[in-house]
Every structure is written in C-alpha cells, then in structure tokens.
Design a protein around this motif. Structure first.
Motif, PDB file in Angstrom:
ATOM      1  N   THR A   1       0.850  -1.198   0.000  1.00 59.73           N
ATOM      2  CA  THR A   1       0.000   0.000   0.000  1.00 59.73           C
ATOM      3  C   THR A   1       0.878   1.237   0.000  1.00 59.73           C
ATOM      4  OG1 THR A   1      -1.766  -1.137   1.217  1.00 59.73           O
ATOM      5  CG2 THR A   1      -1.788   1.279   1.225  1.00 59.73           C
ATOM      6  N   GLN A   2       0.707   2.060  -1.001  1.00 61.46           N
ATOM      7  CA  GLN A   2       1.398   3.332  -1.059  1.00 61.46           C
ATOM      8  C   GLN A   2       0.360   4.449  -1.042  1.00 61.46           C
ATOM      9  OE1 GLN A   2       4.153   3.427  -4.316  1.00 61.46           O
ATOM     10  NE2 GLN A   2       5.158   1.509  -3.726  1.00 61.46           N
ATOM     11  N   TYR A   3       0.851   5.687  -1.126  1.00 60.52           N
ATOM     12  CA  TYR A   3      -0.066   6.816  -1.014  1.00 60.52           C
ATOM     13  C   TYR A   3       0.155   7.795  -2.157  1.00 60.52           C
ATOM     14  CZ  TYR A   3      -1.057   5.145   3.670  1.00 60.52           C
ATOM     15  OH  TYR A   3      -1.447   4.373   4.734  1.00 60.52           O
ATOM     16  N   LEU A   4      -0.942   8.304  -2.677  1.00 57.93           N
ATOM     17  CA  LEU A   4      -0.915   9.347  -3.700  1.00 57.93           C
ATOM     18  C   LEU A   4      -1.088  10.691  -2.997  1.00 57.93           C
ATOM     19  CD1 LEU A   4      -0.983  10.177  -6.726  1.00 57.93           C
ATOM     20  CD2 LEU A   4      -3.476   9.940  -6.606  1.00 57.93           C
ATOM     21  N   PRO A   5      -0.033  11.513  -2.931  1.00 61.00           N
ATOM     22  CA  PRO A   5      -0.137  12.780  -2.202  1.00 61.00           C
ATOM     23  C   PRO A   5      -0.741  13.882  -3.066  1.00 61.00           C
ATOM     24  CG  PRO A   5       2.132  12.467  -2.938  1.00 61.00           C
ATOM     25  CD  PRO A   5       1.341  11.270  -3.423  1.00 61.00           C
ATOM     26  N   LEU A   6      -1.771  14.524  -2.573  1.00 57.44           N
ATOM     27  CA  LEU A   6      -2.372  15.679  -3.231  1.00 57.44           C
ATOM     28  C   LEU A   6      -2.221  16.877  -2.305  1.00 57.44           C
ATOM     29  CD1 LEU A   6      -5.677  14.176  -4.705  1.00 57.44           C
ATOM     30  CD2 LEU A   6      -3.507  14.560  -5.879  1.00 57.44           C
ATOM     31  N   ARG A   7      -1.480  17.860  -2.746  1.00 55.43           N
ATOM     32  CA  ARG A   7      -1.210  19.018  -1.904  1.00 55.43           C
ATOM     33  C   ARG A   7      -2.440  19.919  -1.790  1.00 55.43           C
ATOM     34  NH1 ARG A   7       3.572  20.242  -0.002  1.00 55.43           N
ATOM     35  NH2 ARG A   7       5.442  19.169  -0.742  1.00 55.43           N
ATOM     36  N   VAL A   8      -2.623  20.477  -0.597  1.00 53.35           N
ATOM     37  CA  VAL A   8      -3.686  21.457  -0.398  1.00 53.35           C
ATOM     38  C   VAL A   8      -3.420  22.688  -1.260  1.00 53.35           C
ATOM     39  CG1 VAL A   8      -4.786  22.982   1.300  1.00 53.35           C
ATOM     40  CG2 VAL A   8      -4.152  20.644   1.942  1.00 53.35           C
ATOM     41  N   ASN A   9      -2.161  23.057  -1.343  1.00 52.58           N
ATOM     42  CA  ASN A   9      -1.773  24.177  -2.198  1.00 52.58           C
ATOM     43  C   ASN A   9      -0.913  23.637  -3.334  1.00 52.58           C
ATOM     44  OD1 ASN A   9      -1.175  26.669  -3.286  1.00 52.58           O
ATOM     45  ND2 ASN A   9       0.398  27.148  -1.776  1.00 52.58           N
ATOM     46  N   ALA A  10      -1.564  22.922  -4.254  1.00 52.78           N
ATOM     47  CA  ALA A  10      -0.830  22.302  -5.365  1.00 52.78           C
ATOM     48  C   ALA A  10      -0.265  23.338  -6.320  1.00 52.78           C
ATOM     49  CB  ALA A  10      -1.747  21.339  -6.122  1.00 52.78           C
ATOM     50  N   ALA A  11      -0.847  24.528  -6.337  1.00 48.86           N
ATOM     51  CA  ALA A  11      -0.414  25.553  -7.283  1.00 48.86           C
ATOM     52  C   ALA A  11       0.760  26.367  -6.781  1.00 48.86           C
ATOM     53  CB  ALA A  11      -1.582  26.485  -7.603  1.00 48.86           C
ATOM     54  N   GLY A  12       1.073  26.267  -5.492  1.00 50.31           N
ATOM     55  CA  GLY A  12       2.190  27.021  -4.938  1.00 50.31           C
ATOM     56  C   GLY A  12       1.953  28.520  -4.986  1.00 50.31           C
ATOM     57  N   VAL A  13       2.989  29.261  -5.337  1.00 47.59           N
ATOM     58  CA  VAL A  13       2.913  30.724  -5.362  1.00 47.59           C
ATOM     59  C   VAL A  13       2.437  31.248  -6.718  1.00 47.59           C
ATOM     60  CG1 VAL A  13       5.265  31.110  -6.176  1.00 47.59           C
ATOM     61  CG2 VAL A  13       4.213  32.794  -4.677  1.00 47.59           C
ATOM     62  N   MET A  14       2.293  30.370  -7.711  1.00 50.56           N
ATOM     63  CA  MET A  14       1.988  30.809  -9.072  1.00 50.56           C
ATOM     64  C   MET A  14       0.651  31.551  -9.195  1.00 50.56           C
ATOM     65  SD  MET A  14       4.669  30.221 -10.660  1.00 50.56           S
ATOM     66  CE  MET A  14       4.064  30.736 -12.257  1.00 50.56           C
ATOM     67  N   PRO A  15      -0.441  31.149  -8.513  1.00 49.19           N
ATOM     68  CA  PRO A  15      -1.693  31.913  -8.659  1.00 49.19           C
ATOM     69  C   PRO A  15      -1.551  33.375  -8.276  1.00 49.19           C
ATOM     70  CG  PRO A  15      -2.136  29.798  -7.639  1.00 49.19           C
ATOM     71  CD  PRO A  15      -0.648  29.935  -7.705  1.00 49.19           C
ATOM     72  N   ILE A  16      -0.796  33.662  -7.207  1.00 53.90           N
ATOM     73  CA  ILE A  16      -0.618  35.060  -6.807  1.00 53.90           C
ATOM     74  C   ILE A  16       0.219  35.796  -7.850  1.00 53.90           C
ATOM     75  CG2 ILE A  16       0.417  36.572  -5.065  1.00 53.90           C
ATOM     76  CD1 ILE A  16      -0.478  34.774  -2.935  1.00 53.90           C
ATOM     77  N   ILE A  17       1.235  35.134  -8.399  1.00 51.25           N
ATOM     78  CA  ILE A  17       2.050  35.772  -9.438  1.00 51.25           C
ATOM     79  C   ILE A  17       1.201  36.030 -10.679  1.00 51.25           C
ATOM     80  CG2 ILE A  17       4.010  35.445 -10.977  1.00 51.25           C
ATOM     81  CD1 ILE A  17       5.428  33.943  -8.787  1.00 51.25           C
ATOM     82  N   PHE A  18       0.365  35.049 -11.065  1.00 51.99           N
ATOM     83  CA  PHE A  18      -0.546  35.243 -12.190  1.00 51.99           C
ATOM     84  C   PHE A  18      -1.452  36.445 -11.935  1.00 51.99           C
ATOM     85  CE2 PHE A  18      -0.927  30.841 -14.405  1.00 51.99           C
ATOM     86  CZ  PHE A  18       0.443  30.828 -14.560  1.00 51.99           C
ATOM     87  N   ALA A  19      -2.096  36.435 -10.762  1.00 49.92           N
ATOM     88  CA  ALA A  19      -3.045  37.491 -10.422  1.00 49.92           C
ATOM     89  C   ALA A  19      -2.354  38.849 -10.366  1.00 49.92           C
ATOM     90  CB  ALA A  19      -3.716  37.178  -9.085  1.00 49.92           C
ATOM     91  N   GLN A  20      -1.166  38.874  -9.787  1.00 50.58           N
ATOM     92  CA  GLN A  20      -0.427  40.133  -9.694  1.00 50.58           C
ATOM     93  C   GLN A  20      -0.068  40.647 -11.072  1.00 50.58           C
ATOM     94  OE1 GLN A  20       0.718  41.149  -6.026  1.00 50.58           O
ATOM     95  NE2 GLN A  20      -0.138  42.759  -7.311  1.00 50.58           N
ATOM     96  N   SER A  21       0.291  39.742 -11.983  1.00 51.77           N
ATOM     97  CA  SER A  21       0.613  40.155 -13.352  1.00 51.77           C
ATOM     98  C   SER A  21      -0.603  40.771 -14.034  1.00 51.77           C
ATOM     99  CB  SER A  21       1.117  38.955 -14.158  1.00 51.77           C
ATOM    100  OG  SER A  21       2.282  38.408 -13.577  1.00 51.77           O
ATOM    101  N   ILE A  22      -1.779  40.183 -13.808  1.00 51.37           N
ATOM    102  CA  ILE A  22      -3.008  40.726 -14.387  1.00 51.37           C
ATOM    103  C   ILE A  22      -3.312  42.103 -13.805  1.00 51.37           C
ATOM    104  CG2 ILE A  22      -5.507  40.420 -14.564  1.00 51.37           C
ATOM    105  CD1 ILE A  22      -3.921  38.547 -16.358  1.00 51.37           C
ATOM    106  N   MET A  23      -3.131  42.263 -12.497  1.00 45.17           N
ATOM    107  CA  MET A  23      -3.419  43.542 -11.848  1.00 45.17           C
ATOM    108  C   MET A  23      -2.414  44.617 -12.240  1.00 45.17           C
ATOM    109  SD  MET A  23      -6.159  42.822 -10.121  1.00 45.17           S
ATOM    110  CE  MET A  23      -6.436  44.009  -8.816  1.00 45.17           C
ATOM    111  N   PHE A  24      -1.232  44.206 -12.703  1.00 45.19           N
ATOM    112  CA  PHE A  24      -0.218  45.168 -13.135  1.00 45.19           C
ATOM    113  C   PHE A  24      -0.506  45.743 -14.519  1.00 45.19           C
ATOM    114  CE2 PHE A  24       3.473  43.298 -10.439  1.00 45.19           C
ATOM    115  CZ  PHE A  24       3.015  44.016  -9.353  1.00 45.19           C
ATOM    116  N   ILE A  25      -1.277  45.016 -15.326  1.00 40.85           N
ATOM    117  CA  ILE A  25      -1.455  45.400 -16.726  1.00 40.85           C
ATOM    118  C   ILE A  25      -2.035  46.809 -16.885  1.00 40.85           C
ATOM    119  CG2 ILE A  25      -2.768  44.869 -18.831  1.00 40.85           C
ATOM    120  CD1 ILE A  25      -2.353  41.914 -18.231  1.00 40.85           C
TER     121      ILE A  25
END
Length: 443
Positions: free
Chosen positions: A257-281
């Motif tokens: 028996t092994q385990y498949l790990p799914l992170r609560v924050n799988a996206a890391g810091v990228m969503p904030i960087i994406f959002a910040q880039s959009i807000m900078f436009i």
C-alpha cells in the motif's frame, strides 16, 4: 541549538556542498552589486532626491521590492527577472491550449530544451517592451529632471541596457540552478525581497517610536502568518493506493500500500504571481500615456494596493487562478491511467474513469480551502496597512513576497537536506525532516 550547529558543521565539511553554497553566494553578490549601477544618462544624486520627495508607496514601491531597489534607483537591473517570470507564465499557459507546446512538453529533455529557448526569446521581447514603458515613465514628471541626455537617445540606450541586464540576470539564475544550490531564479527574487527587510523594519521602528509592545505584536503576527503559510505549503491529502501482487520470474512483486499525495496548495505561489501580473497590466498601460487623465485614473486605482476595493478584486482573481493553475498542472486522468498501468487501485474505487473522477473530486475539495487561504494571504498586507503598519513592512505580512520567501527557503533546505543524507549525515531538520511531495503526512 547544538543540533543546529552540528548541521552547519556537517554542511561545511562536505566539499561539494560547501563549494555550491559559496558559488551561489558569489552569484547573488554580483547581482546585488549590479542593482546599484545606474542607467547611462541618469544623474543618480538628482534621482535619489526626487525619489525621496515622492516616498516609497504605491505600485512602484511594491515592484521595487522584487528587484532589490533597482527599480527606483534606475539601475541596470531595474526590471530584474520579472520579464522571465512573465514569459514562463505565458509559455506555461500556452502549453495548456496550443498543440505545438503540448507536443513539446511530451518530448522529454529535447522538448524542455526547446521550451527553455522559447522562454528566453519571450523574455527578451517582453523586456524590450517594458523598457520602453520604463523610460517613458522616467522621463515624465519630476524624475525627468534626473535624465541628463537627449530623451530619444535615453530611450534607446535604456531599452538596450535594461534588456541586456535582464538577460544577464537570467543567465546568473541559470548558473545557480546548474552549479549552485537551490533554484536560481527564485533565489534572485528572494534576495531582492530580503534586501528590503532591514530598512522596512528600521522604518517601522521609527514609525512606532518607543512603543515596543506594538512592535512585538506586529512581529508575533508576522511569525504566525509565516507559520500558517509553511503549514499549508506542506499540507497534503494522502490517498491510499493498493498494488496487486504479481509474479515476475521467481519473485513476487507488489502487494503493498502506497499513497498518492495531493497538496492542499498544489499551485504554490503561481496563482498570486498570475493574479499580480493581471493587476499590473492597467498600470503598465497607463504608464505609456502620462498625459491622459482617464488612463491615469485607471492606473491610479490599480496602483492603490492598500484599498479594500483593490483587495476584493485581487482576492477573487487569486482564487480563480488557483483553480485554473491546479487544473492545468494536475491531471487526474493521467494519474488514473498511470496507476492502472502499474497495477494499482484505490480501495473501493474501480480503476479507470471512476478513479479519475474520485481524484478530481478530492482535488476540487482540498483546493477550495487552499485557494481561499492563498487569497487571504495575498490581501493580508492591505489589512496590515489599514491597521497602521508601514507599506514596506506590511509587504512581508503576506502576498507574493512572503510566499516566495517561505517556498524558496523550504526548497533550498530540502536540497541541502538531500546532499547531507546522501553522505550519511543527519538531516538539516532532525526533529522533523522536510517533507518532499512524495512523502506522507499533512492534512
């Protein structure tokens, strides 16, 4: 404390690790020295006087943090590594919708090499465009008095120098990743953020005065927020996976028996960087039209990062990009197919489509709290500023800066830990080893 000192001695005793760390520190020192070299045609003393009168708030103050102060000093590294980040985001998004880039992603090392090359080309193009906007913004208003050469010549030299500077910084980051320790691009951003911390803390102490209790409360809140970011960054949901027994020759494989790990924050810091880039436009576009009142009003609204209306929009954009980025980076169908090929199954769930749907359901559920947490972290600096904390110090209470500091620190410690464990030394964190994505634990 004795265990920590022993770990430091172990790090220094490993020649390869010691050389990698010293090499990384040397590259970062070169980068920091370059941030203080002013663009040709700019009177550094006059510019510093104008900047002192303007203050350090607003969007430009926020951008300045990620390039270690070079933005407001009109340094040759004024745009830093951010154009590379923007190009990487664009290439990554195109990989989700453009067949050509999808094909490159499936071609292994050769495909990654081609994607890296395209990212570099994109970085040069984006830097050239941003350099034009930067030169126009510098020539406009009071800062134009600091430019001592012809405006046309200044724009041309600025585009050339800033583009070359970003290309050089990109090269420095790649050298760290190959011959140093940690991710070079992330470390370059991190060192720029850290460079602001002493001055921000000094300004905050000056603002508070003799009331050290308030300072202790602020530092305590900062430690709690940082701890929560670490907890969520490391948190994961483990799905048990059972592998059937198989007879290969005279050996019996599987049955574990092994385990498949799914992170609560799988996206890391990228969503904030994406959002910040959009807000900078909008602010970036407005900088091209310094004499247009409507554009300046729009740019001013998107530059007021302390307002609640800006924070509300930013929160929604962060939550959206958390789901979006998770969807394009985590593929439940691919996980289910890989598990089926290897003879694995989730107890109580049929292999194939049902497994894919189950993983997708679990991922959707754990992404919701993760996205809300990221959104709250993103706008927490605005609440800190509303509570009276100076903008420079408030930036360390959340947002991109805190997430990058935490994520890069964890990743670098994991690499150091791996080097130590390979040489049979105790890990850097004896009491609780850094979890890698393949290890268990978490939520």
């Amino acid at each position: 404390m004795a265990g920590f000192a022993e770990s430091i001695r172990n790090i220094w005793s490993v020649q390869e690790l010691r050389e990698r760390i010293l090499y990384t520190l040397g590259i970062l020192l070169i980068y920091r020295l370059g941030t203080h070299v002013t663009l040709p045609g700019v009177d550094a003393a006059a510019l510093a006087q104008v900047r002192a009168q303007e203050g350090g708030g607003g969007l430009f103050g926020f951008l300045d943090m990620f390039v270690g102060g070079a933005f407001k000093q009109a340094g040759i590294f004024a745009l830093g590594i951010m154009p590379y980040i923007t190009a990487s985001i664009i290439i990554q998004l195109m990989g989700a919708v453009v067949p050509y880039f999808q094909k490159l992603q499936r071609e292994g090392e050769e495909g990654r090499r081609r994607i890296t090359q395209l990212t570099r080309y994109g970085t040069i193009g984006i830097t050239a465009l941003q350099s034009i906007g930067y030169s126009i913004n510098l020539l406009a208003g009071a800062t134009g008095r600091a430019v001592v050469i012809n405006s046309t010549l200044f724009t041309i030299t600025t585009v050339v120098v800033l583009t070359s500077g970003t290309a050089f910084v990109m090269w420095l980051g790649e050298r760290i990743s190959e011959d140093g320790i940690g991710n070079g691009i992330s470390l370059i951003i991190t060192i720029g953020i850290i460079a602001f911390l002493p001055q921000a803390l000094y300004n905050e102490i000056g603002l508070i005065g003799d009331n050290f209790f308030i300072l202790l409360v602020e530092i305590g809140v900062w430690v709690l927020v940082a701890g929560a970011v670490v907890l969520v960054s490391q948190g994961m949901r483990r799905i048990p996976v059972q592998y059937a027994k198989r007879v290969v020759g005279k050996k019996v494989q599987g049955g574990t028996t092994q385990y498949l790990p799914l992170r609560v924050n799988a996206a890391g810091v990228m969503p904030i960087i994406f959002a910040q880039s959009i807000m900078f436009i909008p602010s970036t576009i407005a900088s091209f039209f310094p004499n247009n009142a409507t554009m300046q009003r729009v740019g001013g609204w998107f530059s007021d990062i302390s307002s609640m209306s800006y924070s509300a929009v930013f929160f929604v954009v962060v939550v959206f990009f958390t789901y979006f980025y998770t969807a394009i980076t985590v593929n439940p169908q691919e996980m289910a197919d890989t598990m089926k090929r290897q003879g694995g199954f989730i107890p109580g769930i049929r292999p194939g489509k049902q497994t894919s749907e189950f993983i997708d359901t679990v991922l959707t559920r754990i992404t919701l709290p993760g996205s809300i947490f990221l959104g709250l972290v993103a706008i927490f600096p605005a609440f800190a500023m509303q509570a009276g904390v100076s903008q420079g110090f408030a930036m360390f209470y959340g947002g991109t800066s805190l997430l990058i500091l935490v994520q890069v620190t964890l990743d670098t410690l994991q690499q150091i830990e791996s080097h130590l464990l390979m040489r049979h030394y105790d890990g850097f964190m004896k009491s609780g080893k850094m979890r890698s994505p393949r290890q268990g634990g978490g939520l």
